[in-house]
Design an enzyme around this catalytic site. Sequence first.
Site, mmCIF file in Angstrom:
data_model
loop_
_atom_site.group_PDB
_atom_site.id
_atom_site.type_symbol
_atom_site.label_atom_id
_atom_site.label_comp_id
_atom_site.label_asym_id
_atom_site.label_seq_id
_atom_site.Cartn_x
_atom_site.Cartn_y
_atom_site.Cartn_z
ATOM 1 N N ASN A 172 3.706 -1.500 9.260
ATOM 2 C CA ASN A 172 3.530 -1.264 7.833
ATOM 3 C C ASN A 172 2.404 -2.176 7.368
ATOM 4 O O ASN A 172 2.581 -3.392 7.284
ATOM 5 C CB ASN A 172 4.850 -1.579 7.108
ATOM 6 C CG ASN A 172 4.715 -1.531 5.599
ATOM 7 O OD1 ASN A 172 3.693 -1.061 5.076
ATOM 8 N ND2 ASN A 172 5.733 -2.003 4.893
ATOM 9 N N TRP A 173 1.266 -1.590 7.081
ATOM 10 C CA TRP A 173 0.095 -2.399 6.713
ATOM 11 C C TRP A 173 0.128 -2.864 5.260
ATOM 12 O O TRP A 173 -0.737 -3.618 4.832
ATOM 13 C CB TRP A 173 -1.200 -1.603 6.980
ATOM 14 C CG TRP A 173 -1.495 -1.401 8.432
ATOM 15 C CD1 TRP A 173 -0.759 -1.844 9.490
ATOM 16 C CD2 TRP A 173 -2.625 -0.706 8.997
ATOM 17 N NE1 TRP A 173 -1.349 -1.476 10.678
ATOM 18 C CE2 TRP A 173 -2.497 -0.769 10.396
ATOM 19 C CE3 TRP A 173 -3.711 -0.030 8.444
ATOM 20 C CZ2 TRP A 173 -3.425 -0.193 11.256
ATOM 21 C CZ3 TRP A 173 -4.643 0.551 9.296
ATOM 22 C CH2 TRP A 173 -4.503 0.473 10.694
ATOM 23 N N LYS A 174 1.074 -2.379 4.503
ATOM 24 C CA LYS A 174 1.210 -2.764 3.087
ATOM 25 C C LYS A 174 -0.149 -2.602 2.376
ATOM 26 O O LYS A 174 -0.909 -1.716 2.734
ATOM 27 C CB LYS A 174 1.778 -4.180 2.979
ATOM 28 C CG LYS A 174 3.074 -4.319 3.790
ATOM 29 C CD LYS A 174 3.827 -5.599 3.560
ATOM 30 C CE LYS A 174 5.106 -5.594 4.390
ATOM 31 N NZ LYS A 174 5.932 -6.784 4.185
ATOM 32 N N GLY B 205 5.313 -5.968 9.697
ATOM 33 C CA GLY B 205 4.343 -6.121 8.616
ATOM 34 C C GLY B 205 3.132 -6.897 9.097
ATOM 35 O O GLY B 205 2.239 -6.362 9.754
ATOM 36 N N GLY B 206 3.100 -8.182 8.778
ATOM 37 C CA GLY B 206 1.942 -9.034 9.068
ATOM 38 C C GLY B 206 1.401 -8.901 10.484
ATOM 39 O O GLY B 206 0.179 -8.812 10.682
ATOM 40 N N HIS C 110 11.305 0.638 0.619
ATOM 41 C CA HIS C 110 10.966 -0.714 1.067
ATOM 42 C C HIS C 110 11.346 -1.730 -0.015
ATOM 43 O O HIS C 110 11.212 -1.442 -1.212
ATOM 44 C CB HIS C 110 9.469 -0.808 1.389
ATOM 45 C CG HIS C 110 9.125 -2.065 2.125
ATOM 46 N ND1 HIS C 110 8.974 -3.266 1.481
ATOM 47 C CD2 HIS C 110 8.936 -2.300 3.452
ATOM 48 C CE1 HIS C 110 8.703 -4.191 2.393
ATOM 49 N NE2 HIS C 110 8.672 -3.640 3.589
HETATM 50 P P1 13P Z 1 6.636 -8.989 7.980
HETATM 51 O O1 13P Z 1 6.639 -8.519 9.419
HETATM 52 O O2 13P Z 1 5.301 -9.424 7.499
HETATM 53 O O3 13P Z 1 7.722 -9.989 7.749
HETATM 54 O O4 13P Z 1 7.011 -7.704 7.078
HETATM 55 C C1 13P Z 1 8.093 -6.923 7.419
HETATM 56 C C2 13P Z 1 8.070 -5.685 6.592
HETATM 57 O O5 13P Z 1 8.281 -5.735 5.401
HETATM 58 C C3 13P Z 1 7.756 -4.414 7.254
HETATM 59 O O6 13P Z 1 7.993 -3.322 6.425
#
Ligand code: 13P
Length: 257
Positions: free
Chosen positions: A11-13, A236-237, A97
């Site tokens: 998830n690249w947000k 995420g990150g 999310h």
């Molecule tokens: P992180 O891996 O940055 O903690 O984020 C997790 C997330 O929210 C994936 O949707």
Amino acid sequence: MADRRPFIAGNWKMHKTVPESVETARKLVSLVGGVSDADIMIAPTHVALAPVAEALAGSNVALGAQNLFWEREGAYTGEVSAPMLASAGCRYAIIGHSERRQYFGETDEKVNRRIRAALDGGLTPVFCVGESESEREAEKTFSVLDKQVSDGLKGFVADELSSLVLAYEPVWAIGTGKTASSAQAQEVHQFLRGLMAKKLGKDLAQSLRILYGGSVKPDNVAELMAMPDLDGALVGGASLKPEVFSEIVKFKRKQSS
Ligand code: 13P
């Protein structure tokens, strides 16, 4: 035992411009091309979806959206529908999310409508649930998750949900570097599978993939994925750098072979 195919999702947000997204996707494709025993997905921002779909064409990396609106079309300024996302090349949509719940007024009822719209539009929902730190401290984890799952899936029957992917993301572990221990994650995943069995039947619960999300990294993915009810990761990150994300993807491949 159900044979659940591992699913590793990024998830690249709200990160990366369109050219950066395309370049990252290209690099990732070249790094994970040999992986055949896991499903891989990345979810860039909406504006990068169509060009990233081109970069992923013919590869083993699928495309997902980070959100969608439940109407198919109409006067809903700023929104994007499931058929539009599908036409841009998406196969998946992340729904519910915690960042959307926290910052954008997402409710269980809206999540329910989005899941329905995703399925109607031919997308596989990646349905996120998770408790906050204070809810965990107050020992409300299971009741919070029960409500999120029950209300999010209200009105569905098992047959409609055969493609569903569930993601457990404890809010306190997202972007904090504070991962749930493998035992904490397993306890919740087992609870969620039991809850799904009660609500939608054993068959669906056994085949349902439940991902863990929250500070997943190459050095902790091994221990997490060794748990019997963890079927993948929502990252995420660590999904923003293709070299790092591919290590997570490949670790899973080594484990399952
Ligand atoms: P992180 O891996 O940055 O903690 O984020 C997790 C997330 O929210 C994936 O949707």
